[in-house]
Motif scaffolding. Structure first.
Motif, PDB file in Angstrom:
ATOM      1  N   ILE A 108     -41.495 -11.399  -5.779  1.00 20.58           N
ATOM      2  CA  ILE A 108     -42.419 -12.028  -6.738  1.00 20.58           C
ATOM      3  C   ILE A 108     -41.769 -12.118  -8.115  1.00 20.58           C
ATOM      4  O   ILE A 108     -41.830 -13.160  -8.779  1.00 20.58           O
ATOM      5  CB  ILE A 108     -43.750 -11.251  -6.784  1.00 20.58           C
ATOM      6  CG1 ILE A 108     -44.505 -11.451  -5.464  1.00 20.58           C
ATOM      7  CG2 ILE A 108     -44.606 -11.692  -7.970  1.00 20.58           C
ATOM      8  CD1 ILE A 108     -45.683 -10.522  -5.280  1.00 20.58           C
ATOM      9  N   LYS A 109     -41.128 -11.033  -8.545  1.00 16.01           N
ATOM     10  CA  LYS A 109     -40.454 -11.046  -9.850  1.00 16.01           C
ATOM     11  C   LYS A 109     -39.331 -12.082  -9.873  1.00 16.01           C
ATOM     12  O   LYS A 109     -39.152 -12.797 -10.863  1.00 16.01           O
ATOM     13  CB  LYS A 109     -39.879  -9.661 -10.175  1.00 16.01           C
ATOM     14  CG  LYS A 109     -40.899  -8.588 -10.464  1.00 16.01           C
ATOM     15  CD  LYS A 109     -41.640  -8.810 -11.739  1.00 16.01           C
ATOM     16  CE  LYS A 109     -40.793  -8.505 -12.936  1.00 16.01           C
ATOM     17  NZ  LYS A 109     -41.513  -8.601 -14.200  1.00 16.01           N
ATOM     18  N   LEU A 110     -38.581 -12.167  -8.771  1.00 15.94           N
ATOM     19  CA  LEU A 110     -37.476 -13.122  -8.713  1.00 15.94           C
ATOM     20  C   LEU A 110     -37.994 -14.554  -8.706  1.00 15.94           C
ATOM     21  O   LEU A 110     -37.442 -15.424  -9.383  1.00 15.94           O
ATOM     22  CB  LEU A 110     -36.629 -12.853  -7.459  1.00 15.94           C
ATOM     23  CG  LEU A 110     -35.367 -13.679  -7.299  1.00 15.94           C
ATOM     24  CD1 LEU A 110     -34.443 -13.503  -8.506  1.00 15.94           C
ATOM     25  CD2 LEU A 110     -34.642 -13.295  -6.028  1.00 15.94           C
ATOM     26  N   LYS A 111     -39.057 -14.807  -7.961  1.00 15.01           N
ATOM     27  CA  LYS A 111     -39.604 -16.168  -7.883  1.00 15.01           C
ATOM     28  C   LYS A 111     -40.147 -16.619  -9.243  1.00 15.01           C
ATOM     29  O   LYS A 111     -40.010 -17.775  -9.619  1.00 15.01           O
ATOM     30  CB  LYS A 111     -40.722 -16.219  -6.847  1.00 15.01           C
ATOM     31  CG  LYS A 111     -41.251 -17.612  -6.622  1.00 15.01           C
ATOM     32  CD  LYS A 111     -42.239 -17.630  -5.483  1.00 15.01           C
ATOM     33  CE  LYS A 111     -42.680 -19.041  -5.197  1.00 15.01           C
ATOM     34  NZ  LYS A 111     -43.743 -19.495  -6.039  1.00 15.01           N
ATOM     35  N   ASN A 112     -40.745 -15.698  -9.992  1.00 16.54           N
ATOM     36  CA  ASN A 112     -41.333 -16.037 -11.292  1.00 16.54           C
ATOM     37  C   ASN A 112     -40.346 -15.902 -12.443  1.00 16.54           C
ATOM     38  O   ASN A 112     -40.723 -16.073 -13.594  1.00 16.54           O
ATOM     39  CB  ASN A 112     -42.555 -15.156 -11.556  1.00 16.54           C
ATOM     40  CG  ASN A 112     -43.640 -15.393 -10.535  1.00 16.54           C
ATOM     41  OD1 ASN A 112     -43.769 -16.484  -9.994  1.00 16.54           O
ATOM     42  ND2 ASN A 112     -44.415 -14.359 -10.249  1.00 16.54           N
ATOM     43  N   PHE A 113     -39.083 -15.614 -12.124  1.00 12.20           N
ATOM     44  CA  PHE A 113     -38.074 -15.379 -13.158  1.00 12.20           C
ATOM     45  C   PHE A 113     -37.774 -16.666 -13.912  1.00 12.20           C
ATOM     46  O   PHE A 113     -37.746 -17.751 -13.338  1.00 12.20           O
ATOM     47  CB  PHE A 113     -36.794 -14.826 -12.511  1.00 12.20           C
ATOM     48  CG  PHE A 113     -35.758 -14.393 -13.478  1.00 12.20           C
ATOM     49  CD1 PHE A 113     -35.911 -13.227 -14.194  1.00 12.20           C
ATOM     50  CD2 PHE A 113     -34.619 -15.160 -13.681  1.00 12.20           C
ATOM     51  CE1 PHE A 113     -34.947 -12.823 -15.090  1.00 12.20           C
ATOM     52  CE2 PHE A 113     -33.658 -14.764 -14.580  1.00 12.20           C
ATOM     53  CZ  PHE A 113     -33.815 -13.591 -15.294  1.00 12.20           C
ATOM     54  N   LYS A 114     -37.564 -16.527 -15.201  1.00 14.78           N
ATOM     55  CA  LYS A 114     -37.170 -17.652 -16.052  1.00 14.78           C
ATOM     56  C   LYS A 114     -35.761 -17.402 -16.543  1.00 14.78           C
ATOM     57  O   LYS A 114     -35.483 -16.311 -17.022  1.00 14.78           O
ATOM     58  CB  LYS A 114     -38.111 -17.800 -17.259  1.00 14.78           C
ATOM     59  CG  LYS A 114     -39.547 -18.017 -16.892  1.00 14.78           C
ATOM     60  CD  LYS A 114     -39.763 -19.385 -16.298  1.00 14.78           C
ATOM     61  CE  LYS A 114     -41.232 -19.583 -16.029  1.00 14.78           C
ATOM     62  NZ  LYS A 114     -41.542 -20.301 -14.851  1.00 14.78           N
ATOM     63  N   PRO A 115     -34.819 -18.315 -16.455  1.00 15.51           N
ATOM     64  CA  PRO A 115     -34.926 -19.674 -15.949  1.00 15.51           C
ATOM     65  C   PRO A 115     -35.114 -19.678 -14.435  1.00 15.51           C
ATOM     66  O   PRO A 115     -34.737 -18.749 -13.747  1.00 15.51           O
ATOM     67  CB  PRO A 115     -33.581 -20.290 -16.341  1.00 15.51           C
ATOM     68  CG  PRO A 115     -32.648 -19.153 -16.448  1.00 15.51           C
ATOM     69  CD  PRO A 115     -33.464 -17.992 -16.901  1.00 15.51           C
ATOM     70  N   SER A 116     -35.684 -20.759 -13.949  1.00 16.68           N
ATOM     71  CA  SER A 116     -36.031 -20.873 -12.541  1.00 16.68           C
ATOM     72  C   SER A 116     -34.799 -20.735 -11.651  1.00 16.68           C
ATOM     73  O   SER A 116     -33.740 -21.277 -11.949  1.00 16.68           O
ATOM     74  CB  SER A 116     -36.699 -22.224 -12.280  1.00 16.68           C
ATOM     75  OG  SER A 116     -36.945 -22.376 -10.904  1.00 16.68           O
TER      76      SER A 116
END
Length: 158
Positions: A108-116
């Motif tokens: 979840i943290k990786l998927k929502n990480f910015k930049p995409s």
């Protein structure tokens, strides 16, 4: 020097007294950081798995906050380091629920990480691989837990 097998070590430990066992544990703790971390988990955190999971999640948050976002190379290296740390904590627990909770949180943290991460196929592959591992672990659980974790997996939208 060749290391003895676990069975031989186990047989030898049966002959020691509690004071000698305590001294061996303390020597192990001084020898390597991972040994100390494992002993800390076994002595202080194994009885409250929920608190342990929350502590690891906080550490994952801190690691994601400190990622160098200048290039995808640095992001990928940092993501691999965070995953390695997460897997280390999973190894300490050896409980499937803990493994699934921590890997789900990592994903979840990786998927929502910015930049995409969508612009980096290699980082997306890390995410895909971890989701496959989660699904494999979920299959070994009770049906009710499988349903709950599958719902969380659907939230990842993959």
């Amino acid at each position: 020097m060749k290391a003895a097998s676990v069975k031989i070590i186990k047989d030898e430990l049966q002959h020691l007294e509690s004071k000698e066992l305590r001294e061996l544990c303390l020597k192990l703790a001084r020898f390597k950081k991972e040994n100390k971390e494992l002993l800390t988990y076994l002595l202080f955190e194994a009885h409250n798995e929920e608190e342990y999971i929350n502590g690891v999640k906080l550490e994952i948050d801190e690691l994601f906050d400190s990622v160098n976002t200048k290039s995808f190379f640095y992001i990928r290296k940092s993501v691999r380091k965070i995953l390695t740390t997460t897997k280390k904590y999973i190894r300490y627990s050896k409980k499937k629920e803990t493994e699934i909770e921590l890997l789900l949180y990592f994903c979840i943290k990786l998927k929502n990480f910015k930049p995409s991460i969508k612009r980096s196929p290699r980082i997306q592959n890390v995410l895909t691989t971890q989701i496959k591992l989660i699904k494999k672990a979920v299959e070994t659980l009770h049906e009710d837990l499988q349903f709950d974790y599958n719902e969380k997996l659907l939230e990842l939208d993959l």
